[in-house]
Design a protein around this motif. Structure first.
Motif, PDB file in Angstrom:
ATOM      1  N   ARG A  77      16.774  -2.107 -37.966  1.00 38.93           N
ATOM      2  CA  ARG A  77      17.906  -1.189 -38.150  1.00 38.93           C
ATOM      3  C   ARG A  77      18.294  -1.121 -39.625  1.00 38.93           C
ATOM      4  NH1 ARG A  77      23.151  -2.283 -38.486  1.00 38.93           N
ATOM      5  NH2 ARG A  77      22.916  -4.342 -37.586  1.00 38.93           N
ATOM      6  N   LEU A  78      18.337  -2.263 -40.296  1.00 41.29           N
ATOM      7  CA  LEU A  78      18.683  -2.276 -41.718  1.00 41.29           C
ATOM      8  C   LEU A  78      17.630  -1.542 -42.549  1.00 41.29           C
ATOM      9  CD1 LEU A  78      20.022  -5.932 -42.091  1.00 41.29           C
ATOM     10  CD2 LEU A  78      21.355  -3.815 -42.110  1.00 41.29           C
ATOM     11  N   GLN A  80      15.739   0.927 -41.524  1.00 36.10           N
ATOM     12  CA  GLN A  80      15.904   2.362 -41.277  1.00 36.10           C
ATOM     13  C   GLN A  80      17.077   2.913 -42.085  1.00 36.10           C
ATOM     14  OE1 GLN A  80      16.231   2.345 -36.994  1.00 36.10           O
ATOM     15  NE2 GLN A  80      14.059   2.763 -36.713  1.00 36.10           N
ATOM     16  N   GLN A  81      18.163   2.157 -42.169  1.00 39.01           N
ATOM     17  CA  GLN A  81      19.303   2.595 -42.973  1.00 39.01           C
ATOM     18  C   GLN A  81      18.907   2.694 -44.442  1.00 39.01           C
ATOM     19  OE1 GLN A  81      22.413  -0.237 -42.165  1.00 39.01           O
ATOM     20  NE2 GLN A  81      23.053   0.805 -40.286  1.00 39.01           N
ATOM     21  N   LYS A  85      18.812   6.066 -46.863  1.00 38.30           N
ATOM     22  CA  LYS A  85      19.529   6.160 -48.139  1.00 38.30           C
ATOM     23  C   LYS A  85      18.578   6.465 -49.286  1.00 38.30           C
ATOM     24  CE  LYS A  85      23.370   3.418 -46.601  1.00 38.30           C
ATOM     25  NZ  LYS A  85      24.154   2.214 -46.678  1.00 38.30           N
TER      26      LYS A  85
END
Length: 153
Positions: A77-78, A80-81, A85
């Motif tokens: 998840r991190l 993908q974030q 960005k």
């Protein structure tokens, strides 16, 4: 029992982290279903863990599996974030980079952007200016209180 189980858990955590395919698992965000139990098999013959009951070794396998699956899901998840960005930052080129890549002057880019906005804005304004019918309790009340409805009831 904790004296036997904690070292086994620590050993399994270390072996999973040092596995050659660990980086692939991290990128996928998944741990193969049986990898922890496969890594535990040779440890059962290790003199440090020989006398450990099967239920405790199963417990250690489940704990390590849960820890890594949770950690890998968070890392995915991190990542993908972070990727999102980075894509956003790549889109926000400086004016100089934009002029270089487009081969146009800044004034031509601004003019074209204004034309696009002028075309796009009236379409969205006409959609929002039309009143939308709201279906609520009033519509339901009129249906249920109609004379034909009472005659059937």
């Amino acid at each position: 029992m904790a004296n036997l189980n904690t070292p086994l858990i620590n050993e399994l955590l270390e072996q999973v982290g040092k596995h050659p395919d660990f980086e692939n698992w991290r990128q996928e965000g998944k741990l193969p279903a049986t990898i922890v139990s496969q890594l535990c098999q040779p440890l059962k013959t290790d003199p440090r863990f020989e006398d450990q009951p099967k239920r405790l070794s199963q417990s250690a396998i489940h704990i390590v599996d849960y820890i890594y699956k949770s950690w890998l899901a968070i890392q995915k998840r991190l990542q993908q974030q972070l990727d999102g960005k980075m894509r956003w930052l790549e889109m926000l080129n400086s004016d100089v980079e934009l002029v270089e890549t487009s081969g146009s002057s800044m004034e031509a880019i601004r003019t074209k952007a204004s034309e696009i906005l002028a075309i796009a804005m009236p379409a969205s304004d006409s959609d929002s200016s039309q009143p939308k019918r709201k279906k609520g309790k009033k519509a339901k009340k009129s249906l249920s209180s109609s004379p034909d409805r009472k005659a059937w009831g």
